[in-house]
Design an enzyme around this catalytic site. Sequence first.
Site, PDB file in Angstrom:
ATOM      1  CG  HIS A  95      22.324  33.826 -20.769  1.00 18.58           C
ATOM      2  ND1 HIS A  95      21.228  33.379 -20.267  1.00 18.58           N
ATOM      3  CD2 HIS A  95      23.332  34.213 -19.963  1.00 18.58           C
ATOM      4  CE1 HIS A  95      21.377  33.666 -19.182  1.00 18.58           C
ATOM      5  NE2 HIS A  95      22.465  34.392 -18.726  1.00 18.58           N
ATOM      6  CG  HIS A 116      27.118  38.107 -28.514  1.00 23.31           C
ATOM      7  ND1 HIS A 116      25.805  38.238 -28.786  1.00 23.31           N
ATOM      8  CD2 HIS A 116      27.217  38.825 -27.562  1.00 23.31           C
ATOM      9  CE1 HIS A 116      25.246  38.759 -27.759  1.00 23.31           C
ATOM     10  NE2 HIS A 116      26.241  39.102 -26.951  1.00 23.31           N
TER      11      HIS A 116
END
Lengths: 297, 297
Positions: free
Chosen positions: B126, B116
Site C-alpha cells: 500500500h 494484491h
Amino acid sequence: MNDLAERRVRASAWFRDLRDRICAEFERLEDEAAGDERYGPGAPGRFVYTDWDRPDPSGEPGGGGTMGLMKGRLFEKVGVNISVVEGVFEPEFARSIPGAADDPRFFAAGISLVAHMKNPHVPAVHMNTRYLATTTDWFGGGADLNPPLPRAEDTADWLSAWQDCCDRHGPDHYERFKAWCDEYFYIPHRKRARGVGGIFYDRLGLGEGGAGQSEDWAGNFAFTRDVGETFLAAYPPLVRRNMARDWSAEDRAAQLRYRGLYAEFNLVYDRGTQFGLKTGGNVDAILMSLPPLAAWE
Amino acid sequence: MNDLAERRVRASAWFRDLRDRICAEFERLEDEAAGDERYGPGAPGRFVYTDWDRPDPSGEPGGGGTMGLMKGRLFEKVGVNISVVEGVFEPEFARSIPGAADDPRFFAAGISLVAHMKNPHVPAVHMNTRYLATTTDWFGGGADLNPPLPRAEDTADWLSAWQDCCDRHGPDHYERFKAWCDEYFYIPHRKRARGVGGIFYDRLGLGEGGAGQSEDWAGNFAFTRDVGETFLAAYPPLVRRNMARDWSAEDRAAQLRYRGLYAEFNLVYDRGTQFGLKTGGNVDAILMSLPPLAAWE
C-alpha cells in the site's frame, strides 16, 4: 416474574435450549445433503463447541459463552453462539445505557447465529435475540434473510412468517420491527439493503423513563421465545426448497461478491461488531459472522 | 513557491506523473510473468482507467479523479488512484481540520495504491501520498508492506529503503514516521500489526498554530516526491525476487486469511476509508483497496 435472578435464569436457559434445537436441526439438514456430490466429499458437518470466559475489567467474574461452529458441506460456515455475561460498564458507556447511569452493573444473555451456505441459491441468514438487565431490563433481537440470489417466493414466505409471529404479540409489532430491520441493515455507501429484511427490535419492555421495573416482562419474553421458534420453523424450509438447485460459476461469483457486501456491513456499520471489537469482546465470537470466503471486484 | 495556485498545479502534476510511471512499471512486471503458467492463462494484465467526478455539496465544481485498475496474472488485483478535489467542508468537520475553522474551503490532491498479488510469497503493498490546502497547507502519506508470508530479507530491504529516503530529508524523519506507521496499522482486536511496516506521516509542514503559511513547502514537497521515487525503486525488486517461487494450497489459504485481516483493518479502522464511506466519497475508488478474494475461518 418479578424476581430478577429468576428472570436471568429463565432467559439464559431459553437461549441454551434454543441453541441446542437449532444446531440439531442444522445437523439434520447436513445429513439430508449427504448424498449430493455437488457439496463435495466427506461426511456431513457437525458443530464443534468452544467455551470462552469474559474477564471483566472490574476483576470480578464476567461470565462467558460458547461458540458453536460447523464447517460442513451444505453449511459452508455457520456459527451459533450463546453467552451469559455480567460486569460493570465503563462510566462513559454506562451513561448511554438505560438504567445504568447511577449503577453501572449489567447482565446480558443471548444467542447469535449467522449461516453462510455453499449453494448460492440457499439464502444466508442471521438471527440474534438477547436479554439485558441493569437497574431495569429489556429484550432485543431480530432475524434477517441474506440471499445472494433473491427469489420472491422465499422472501414472501420469510416475511409472512415474521408477520404472523409479530401479530401474535402486538398489533404494531410487525410494522415497527420490519421497518427497523430495513433501516438497520441499510448500507448507505452502497445505497442498498444488506439483505431482503425480516425484523429487528431493541429495548423491548423499557418504559418511558428507561429505568426501574420494565413493562410486561412475561409478554416480552414470550415474544422473544416466539422469535426463536419462528426462525426454527421458517428458515429450514427455505434451505430444503433450494438445496437441490444447481449453481453455475457465475452464481458462485455473485455469492462471493454478495458476501463482500455482507462483510462490509458487519465491519463498517454493525453496532454490535464495532462495540465488541473496540471494547475487548471475544474476537473469535464477534467475527464468527464473517463469511468463509468473500470477493471484491 | 509561495503562490498557492502554483503549488496545487505542481503537486497535482507530480501525482499524475508518478501514477504513469508506477503503472508502466507494474505492466512491465506483468510482462515478465507472461511465460509463467502458474499465473494462469491469458495475456499480461493492463490497467483500465475510469474517471469520476466529485459533486461538492455546495453545488460548485468539486473536482474528481481517475481510478486505475489492473486484474492481471501476477497482480491479482491492483488499484492506482489519483484525485484532485476541492470544495467546502461541512462546518462540524471543518473545525477538526487545520486552517479550516474560519474558512471551510479546501483543496486536496493525491495518489493511492494497493496491490494484491496472486503469489502468496510476493508481498502485497500500500502506498499513498497527498497534498492538502485550506488557509494553510500540508503533505501526508506513507507506504507499508503486507506480506502474507513475511521474509526477513524482504522486510529488511524495504525498511532500509525508507530509512535512506527519510534520512535524505530530516534527521528524525525515519524514527518518527516508522513509529507512526507501526501505530497506525496496528489492529487492536487482533493484537497485531497489519503488515511489517514502512512509514506514515501527516500534516507535514504545519506550524505550531496550524494556520497560515506552512513551513518549508519546497522541502516537504521534495520529501513527498522522494516517497514516490523510493516506492518505485524498492517494491519492484521484492516482486522480482519472489515471483518465481512456488506456492502450495496452504500458502494460498494463509494468503486469503491474511487478506481477511487486511479487509478488517481497512473497514473497521482506516480513517480514510471510514471518512470516505460516511461522507459520500467515491465508493468504488475508496473500496478499490479491498482484496479480490479473502477468507475468514
